[in-house]
Design an enzyme around this catalytic site. Structure first.
Site, mmCIF file in Angstrom:
data_model
loop_
_atom_site.group_PDB
_atom_site.id
_atom_site.type_symbol
_atom_site.label_atom_id
_atom_site.label_comp_id
_atom_site.label_asym_id
_atom_site.label_seq_id
_atom_site.Cartn_x
_atom_site.Cartn_y
_atom_site.Cartn_z
ATOM 1 N N ASP A 106 0.817 -1.254 0.010
ATOM 2 C CA ASP A 106 -0.032 -0.082 0.092
ATOM 3 C C ASP A 106 0.907 1.317 -0.103
ATOM 4 O O ASP A 106 1.944 1.134 0.598
ATOM 5 C CB ASP A 106 -0.752 0.014 1.173
ATOM 6 C CG ASP A 106 -2.130 0.933 1.272
ATOM 7 O OD1 ASP A 106 -2.312 1.428 0.037
ATOM 8 O OD2 ASP A 106 -2.737 1.206 2.013
ATOM 9 N N ASN B 294 -10.513 -2.667 -6.005
ATOM 10 C CA ASN B 294 -9.755 -1.597 -6.694
ATOM 11 C C ASN B 294 -10.468 -1.342 -8.319
ATOM 12 O O ASN B 294 -9.882 -0.509 -8.820
ATOM 13 C CB ASN B 294 -8.353 -2.094 -7.093
ATOM 14 C CG ASN B 294 -7.518 -2.254 -5.841
ATOM 15 O OD1 ASN B 294 -6.588 -3.014 -5.673
ATOM 16 N ND2 ASN B 294 -7.700 -1.367 -4.948
HETATM 17 C C1 FPP Z 1 -1.887 0.310 -3.331
HETATM 18 O O1 FPP Z 1 -1.359 1.582 -3.262
HETATM 19 C C2 FPP Z 1 -1.282 -0.478 -4.360
HETATM 20 C C3 FPP Z 1 -2.133 -0.863 -5.481
HETATM 21 C C4 FPP Z 1 -3.447 -1.044 -5.463
HETATM 22 C C5 FPP Z 1 -1.248 -1.786 -6.449
HETATM 23 C C6 FPP Z 1 -0.140 -2.822 -6.173
HETATM 24 C C7 FPP Z 1 0.544 -2.730 -7.482
HETATM 25 C C8 FPP Z 1 1.953 -2.910 -7.502
HETATM 26 C C9 FPP Z 1 2.777 -2.746 -6.463
HETATM 27 C C10 FPP Z 1 2.401 -2.796 -9.047
HETATM 28 C C11 FPP Z 1 2.731 -4.241 -9.470
HETATM 29 C C12 FPP Z 1 2.693 -5.356 -8.694
HETATM 30 C C13 FPP Z 1 3.139 -6.411 -9.347
HETATM 31 C C14 FPP Z 1 3.044 -7.740 -9.102
HETATM 32 C C15 FPP Z 1 3.528 -6.470 -11.005
HETATM 33 P P1 FPP Z 1 -2.392 2.787 -3.444
HETATM 34 O O2 FPP Z 1 -2.741 2.933 -4.710
HETATM 35 O O3 FPP Z 1 -3.861 2.057 -2.528
HETATM 36 O O4 FPP Z 1 -1.700 3.980 -2.538
HETATM 37 P P2 FPP Z 1 -2.547 5.036 -1.766
HETATM 38 O O5 FPP Z 1 -2.944 4.176 -0.440
HETATM 39 O O6 FPP Z 1 -1.171 5.917 -1.469
HETATM 40 O O7 FPP Z 1 -3.298 5.747 -2.584
#
Ligand code: FPP
Length: 243
Positions: free
Chosen positions: A21, A69
């Site tokens: 996250d 998501n």
């Molecule tokens: C949460 O951060 C992250 C995600 C919803 C996506 C996770 C994906 C990756 C790390 C990229 C690739 C992974 C692989 C396996 C190729 P957020 O967007 O919720 O962050 P925030 O809470 O700061 O908004």
């Protein structure tokens, strides 16, 4: 009895699961679009996978995209899907050559055909590997997984392959997406939120949790090592009283 620190390291987690996250906030703090953070986050996945053998981690499970998501903007969802496709294309060879076995969990129905093909081919290309088992949760939700498992289980009952009186705690896990994996020993969530957000609900009943402030794109192998040592220093009792 005082703990031998060497034994503690050996007693590190065999299965680590991570809620990655904080990509969005990391990007916003730099005045960049959220996808910039997801790309930086994807690079961290590689660093963490590479650190696993040295830390005795045999299973690593990462939460890449949840069933919730889809509620993000169309631009972000499309960008993430494109990132997953590109990541698979770019990383297949390295993962295959480095002994990593990749699996995907989650419901594939909403994913596009091209991505599903790539997921299948990555699973196939790495199926004989055994150094580290990397599981990517993609369109994954714990409740959705339990619901899909229950549907399959009910079908087996309806068609006479399973008796209701034989259903116990050992039965349901055989229907989960994670059926070939051990339960996670340690679940890490980055970026300061203390929630499990529908991740591995059944499987994490006895897991240790670490909620850390680091945003996922800043997470390092050194931090993972620190968390593994913390884990090794704790006693897990699984509800029992140890002598
Ligand atoms: C949460 O951060 C992250 C995600 C919803 C996506 C996770 C994906 C990756 C790390 C990229 C690739 C992974 C692989 C396996 C190729 P957020 O967007 O919720 O962050 P925030 O809470 O700061 O908004």
């Amino acid at each position: 009895m005082p703990k031998d620190p060497h034994t503690d390291v050996q007693a590190g987690p065999k299965h680590v699961a991570i809620i990655m996250d904080g990509n969005g906030r990391w990007a916003q703090a730099r005045g960049r679009p959220r996808l910039f953070g997801h790309h930086a986050g994807a690079r961290r996945v590689r660093e963490v996978v590479e650190a696993c053998p040295g830390l005795g981690i045999k299973y690593l499970t990462v939460f890449a995209f949840s069933t919730e998501n889809w509620k993000r903007t169309q631009v972000e969802v499309a960008g993430l899907m494109s990132l997953f496709r590109r990541y698979i294309i770019k990383e297949t060879r390295t993962l295959a050559e480095n002994g990593i076995r990749v699996r995907f969990i989650g419901d594939r129905v909403r994913l596009d055909a091209k991505l599903i093909d790539l997921m299948d081919s990555l699973e196939e290309a790495t199926k004989d590997n055994d150094l580290v088992h990397l599981t990517v949760a993609l369109n994954y939700g714990g409740r959705d997984e339990v619901a899909r498992a229950t549907k399959r289980l009910a079908r087996d009952v309806a068609e006479g392959r399973l008796k209701p009186e034989d259903v116990d705690e050992e039965t349901l896990p055989k229907y989960l997406d994670t059926r070939v994996l051990p339960d996670p020993d340690l679940v890490i969530r980055t970026s300061g939120e203390a929630r499990i957000s529908n991740f591995l609900l059944w499987q994490s009943a006895y897991s240790e949790y670490e909620f850390i402030d680091t945003l996922w794109p800043d997470f390092t192998a050194a931090e993972l090592e620190r968390l593994c040592r913390n884990y090794g220093a704790r006693e897990r009792r699984f509800g029992a009283v140890l002598a």
